[in-house]
Design a protein around this motif. Structure first.
Motif, PDB file in Angstrom:
ATOM      1  N   PRO A 194      43.190 -40.641 -53.244  1.00  0.00           N
ATOM      2  CA  PRO A 194      42.298 -39.985 -52.277  1.00  0.00           C
ATOM      3  C   PRO A 194      42.422 -40.580 -50.877  1.00  0.00           C
ATOM      4  O   PRO A 194      42.956 -41.678 -50.701  1.00  0.00           O
ATOM      5  CB  PRO A 194      40.908 -40.257 -52.860  1.00  0.00           C
ATOM      6  N   ILE A 195      41.940 -39.838 -49.900  1.00  0.00           N
ATOM      7  CA  ILE A 195      41.864 -40.340 -48.533  1.00  0.00           C
ATOM      8  C   ILE A 195      40.435 -40.818 -48.276  1.00  0.00           C
ATOM      9  O   ILE A 195      39.517 -40.540 -49.052  1.00  0.00           O
ATOM     10  CB  ILE A 195      42.238 -39.247 -47.513  1.00  0.00           C
ATOM     11  N   ALA A 196      40.251 -41.545 -47.180  1.00  0.00           N
ATOM     12  CA  ALA A 196      38.926 -42.036 -46.806  1.00  0.00           C
ATOM     13  C   ALA A 196      38.077 -40.887 -46.261  1.00  0.00           C
ATOM     14  O   ALA A 196      38.602 -39.871 -45.793  1.00  0.00           O
ATOM     15  CB  ALA A 196      39.049 -43.145 -45.775  1.00  0.00           C
ATOM     16  N   SER A 197      36.782 -41.072 -46.309  1.00  0.00           N
ATOM     17  CA  SER A 197      35.870 -40.002 -45.879  1.00  0.00           C
ATOM     18  C   SER A 197      36.003 -39.676 -44.400  1.00  0.00           C
ATOM     19  O   SER A 197      35.701 -38.551 -43.973  1.00  0.00           O
ATOM     20  CB  SER A 197      34.417 -40.396 -46.188  1.00  0.00           C
ATOM     21  N   ASP A 198      36.454 -40.650 -43.595  1.00  0.00           N
ATOM     22  CA  ASP A 198      36.582 -40.395 -42.157  1.00  0.00           C
ATOM     23  C   ASP A 198      37.991 -39.951 -41.765  1.00  0.00           C
ATOM     24  O   ASP A 198      38.301 -39.834 -40.573  1.00  0.00           O
ATOM     25  CB  ASP A 198      36.188 -41.639 -41.360  1.00  0.00           C
ATOM     26  N   SER A 199      38.857 -39.695 -42.761  1.00  0.00           N
ATOM     27  CA  SER A 199      40.220 -39.239 -42.459  1.00  0.00           C
ATOM     28  C   SER A 199      40.254 -37.711 -42.412  1.00  0.00           C
ATOM     29  O   SER A 199      39.650 -37.026 -43.241  1.00  0.00           O
ATOM     30  CB  SER A 199      41.194 -39.743 -43.534  1.00  0.00           C
ATOM     31  N   ASP A 200      40.985 -37.190 -41.422  1.00  0.00           N
ATOM     32  CA  ASP A 200      41.135 -35.738 -41.318  1.00  0.00           C
ATOM     33  C   ASP A 200      42.573 -35.322 -41.635  1.00  0.00           C
ATOM     34  O   ASP A 200      43.022 -34.250 -41.245  1.00  0.00           O
ATOM     35  CB  ASP A 200      40.750 -35.261 -39.917  1.00  0.00           C
ATOM     36  N   PHE A 201      43.270 -36.185 -42.386  1.00  0.00           N
ATOM     37  CA  PHE A 201      44.671 -35.900 -42.710  1.00  0.00           C
ATOM     38  C   PHE A 201      44.807 -34.608 -43.510  1.00  0.00           C
ATOM     39  O   PHE A 201      45.690 -33.789 -43.264  1.00  0.00           O
ATOM     40  CB  PHE A 201      45.277 -37.071 -43.492  1.00  0.00           C
ATOM     41  N   THR A 202      43.923 -34.409 -44.477  1.00  0.00           N
ATOM     42  CA  THR A 202      43.950 -33.198 -45.299  1.00  0.00           C
ATOM     43  C   THR A 202      42.584 -33.014 -45.933  1.00  0.00           C
ATOM     44  O   THR A 202      41.668 -33.826 -45.739  1.00  0.00           O
ATOM     45  CB  THR A 202      45.045 -33.285 -46.388  1.00  0.00           C
ATOM     46  N   ASP A 203      42.442 -31.959 -46.691  1.00  0.00           N
ATOM     47  CA  ASP A 203      41.189 -31.677 -47.384  1.00  0.00           C
ATOM     48  C   ASP A 203      41.207 -32.407 -48.729  1.00  0.00           C
ATOM     49  O   ASP A 203      42.129 -32.237 -49.526  1.00  0.00           O
ATOM     50  CB  ASP A 203      41.063 -30.166 -47.592  1.00  0.00           C
ATOM     51  N   ILE A 204      40.177 -33.216 -49.012  1.00  0.00           N
ATOM     52  CA  ILE A 204      40.115 -33.969 -50.259  1.00  0.00           C
ATOM     53  C   ILE A 204      40.139 -33.042 -51.475  1.00  0.00           C
ATOM     54  O   ILE A 204      40.688 -33.384 -52.533  1.00  0.00           O
ATOM     55  CB  ILE A 204      38.860 -34.876 -50.283  1.00  0.00           C
ATOM     56  N   ALA A 205      39.568 -31.847 -51.347  1.00  0.00           N
ATOM     57  CA  ALA A 205      39.555 -30.881 -52.451  1.00  0.00           C
ATOM     58  C   ALA A 205      40.971 -30.407 -52.763  1.00  0.00           C
ATOM     59  O   ALA A 205      41.301 -30.117 -53.916  1.00  0.00           O
ATOM     60  CB  ALA A 205      38.662 -29.695 -52.104  1.00  0.00           C
ATOM     61  N   GLU A 206      41.801 -30.346 -51.724  1.00  0.00           N
ATOM     62  CA  GLU A 206      43.188 -29.919 -51.931  1.00  0.00           C
ATOM     63  C   GLU A 206      43.961 -30.971 -52.715  1.00  0.00           C
ATOM     64  O   GLU A 206      44.800 -30.645 -53.560  1.00  0.00           O
ATOM     65  CB  GLU A 206      43.856 -29.643 -50.576  1.00  0.00           C
ATOM     66  N   ILE A 207      43.684 -32.237 -52.439  1.00  0.00           N
ATOM     67  CA  ILE A 207      44.336 -33.314 -53.207  1.00  0.00           C
ATOM     68  C   ILE A 207      43.968 -33.190 -54.683  1.00  0.00           C
ATOM     69  O   ILE A 207      44.833 -33.286 -55.561  1.00  0.00           O
ATOM     70  CB  ILE A 207      43.919 -34.698 -52.668  1.00  0.00           C
ATOM     71  N   ARG A 208      42.697 -32.950 -54.960  1.00  0.00           N
ATOM     72  CA  ARG A 208      42.267 -32.813 -56.358  1.00  0.00           C
ATOM     73  C   ARG A 208      42.907 -31.592 -57.010  1.00  0.00           C
ATOM     74  O   ARG A 208      43.261 -31.613 -58.192  1.00  0.00           O
ATOM     75  CB  ARG A 208      40.742 -32.733 -56.439  1.00  0.00           C
ATOM     76  N   ASN A 209      43.076 -30.529 -56.237  1.00  0.00           N
ATOM     77  CA  ASN A 209      43.719 -29.321 -56.753  1.00  0.00           C
ATOM     78  C   ASN A 209      45.184 -29.593 -57.099  1.00  0.00           C
ATOM     79  O   ASN A 209      45.678 -29.174 -58.159  1.00  0.00           O
ATOM     80  CB  ASN A 209      43.622 -28.200 -55.712  1.00  0.00           C
ATOM     81  N   PHE A 210      45.884 -30.313 -56.228  1.00  0.00           N
ATOM     82  CA  PHE A 210      47.277 -30.680 -56.490  1.00  0.00           C
ATOM     83  C   PHE A 210      47.368 -31.544 -57.750  1.00  0.00           C
ATOM     84  O   PHE A 210      48.281 -31.378 -58.561  1.00  0.00           O
ATOM     85  CB  PHE A 210      47.859 -31.430 -55.286  1.00  0.00           C
ATOM     86  N   ASN A 211      46.430 -32.460 -57.896  1.00  0.00           N
ATOM     87  CA  ASN A 211      46.441 -33.331 -59.070  1.00  0.00           C
ATOM     88  C   ASN A 211      46.210 -32.557 -60.365  1.00  0.00           C
ATOM     89  O   ASN A 211      46.818 -32.862 -61.399  1.00  0.00           O
ATOM     90  CB  ASN A 211      45.394 -34.436 -58.924  1.00  0.00           C
ATOM     91  N   ARG A 212      45.336 -31.575 -60.323  1.00  0.00           N
ATOM     92  CA  ARG A 212      45.098 -30.751 -61.512  1.00  0.00           C
ATOM     93  C   ARG A 212      46.371 -30.016 -61.922  1.00  0.00           C
ATOM     94  O   ARG A 212      46.702 -29.935 -63.111  1.00  0.00           O
ATOM     95  CB  ARG A 212      43.968 -29.746 -61.251  1.00  0.00           C
ATOM     96  N   GLU A 213      47.080 -29.494 -60.944  1.00  0.00           N
ATOM     97  CA  GLU A 213      48.330 -28.788 -61.223  1.00  0.00           C
ATOM     98  C   GLU A 213      49.388 -29.757 -61.783  1.00  0.00           C
ATOM     99  O   GLU A 213      50.137 -29.416 -62.704  1.00  0.00           O
ATOM    100  CB  GLU A 213      48.860 -28.112 -59.956  1.00  0.00           C
TER     101      GLU A 213
END
Length: 315
Positions: A194-213
């Motif tokens: 995951p990224i930190a809460s103050d990072s705007d690199f990407t959407d945290i939900a998108e990371i979780r979606n990629f991980n599910r796939e």
């Protein structure tokens, strides 16, 4: 008189037939003939791993299925500790700059590192990786190295550049390609951290979606030698689901040194559930033998020292 002769002849023939079959039975030939024409017994099927297929009156087809089994062994706490030390020596890291942190912070040697900055699964073959002083494609490097364990970690450079499904499909293809060149390797496929809460690199939900796939892709492979490792949960705050503050390497994307120790401790537990390669078991047995010999030598030294001291005592 003629009728009696016929009866006597028939009786003689019957006696001869009975004697013939009796002789065949006691010589074992009749039993052998019956075995040749019968299907294998159930016990033989289990032992030989063969299963009879439906047959007609003239032919019988038998197919053989080979099943690879893994011996499950329960390890003591001391054995697990030594086993985890062996894992650390036999694991090769493949991936991006986050994966490179294992080497940068000294958790693995240069020889075990096949990770570098900017790598993504979608373009991994655009990069050259150094193995034994020579730069080559990742598949060539792995073919040369033949690692016992391969830890793959990349995806942060994919989340903003491709879809989760494309990520899954590409990753799955790469895993299959690696299995072809490293058929004896165990693969650990790590989810994106995951990224930190103050990072705007990407959407945290998108990371979780990629991980599910990615986890789904590993499940589809259905191989005991390929496992999904939930690296995300190791680094994430369970309440916020963002990176724990102490895990940040400073930019809210890369990880701190302590994070890699946490990841290794967690992944070793996952590796314990995988088939244990013969080379690892041999290393464990060698370590136990060496440790036992050392303890014996220390014990003998201490005994001799105590004996020497007792001889020098004055009464």
């Amino acid at each position: 008189m003629e009728r009696k002769q016929i009866i006597i002849i028939l009786a003689g023939v019957l006696v001869c037939i009975i004697m013939l079959f009796t002789g065949l039975y006691f010589s074992g030939q009749l039993h052998s003939i019956s075995q040749d024409t019968a299907l294998p017994a159930v016990a033989e099927l289990k032992e030989n791993g063969t299963v009879p297929i439906a047959s007609d009156a003239t032919t019988t087809t038998v197919t053989t299925t080979t099943v690879t089994t893994t011996t499950v062994k329960t390890f003591s706490a001391a054995e697990k500790e030594k086993l985890h030390e062996i894992y650390a020596e036999k694991i090769t890291i493949v991936g991006d700059s986050i994966a490179y942190g294992f080497n940068a912070y000294g958790y693995i040697s240069d020889a075990q590192n096949l990770a570098q900055g900017s790598v993504a699964i979608r373009d991994i073959h655009d990069f050259s990786f150094t193995y034994d002083g020579v730069e080559m494609d990742i598949l060539d490097a792995l073919k040369e190295a033949q690692p016992t364990y391969i830890y793959m970690s990349m995806g942060m450079n994919d989340v903003n550049m491709t879809t989760a499904k494309e990520y899954r499909d590409t990753y799955k293809e790469e895993i299959l390609s690696i299995q072809k060149v490293c058929p004896d390797s165990n693969l650990i496929i790590a989810g994106i951290t995951p990224i930190a809460s103050d990072s705007d690199f990407t959407d945290i939900a998108e990371i979780r979606n990629f991980n599910r796939e990615l986890e789904q892709a590993v499940k589809e492979l259905d191989s005991p030698n390929v496992v999904y490792f939930d690296a995300y949960s190791v680094i994430a705050d369970p309440e916020t689901e963002y990176m724990r503050p102490e895990c940040s390497g400073g930019d809210g994307i890369h990880l701190s040194g302590q994070s890699y120790e946490d990841l290794l401790n967690a992944v070793y537990e996952v590796m314990d559930t995988m088939p244990i390669p013969e080379t690892v078991m041999e290393a464990l047995e060698h370590a136990e033998t060496t440790n036992s010999t050392t303890e014996t030598e220390v014990s003998e030294t201490e005994f001799q020292s105590e004996e020497s001291e007792s001889e020098n005592l004055e009464f």
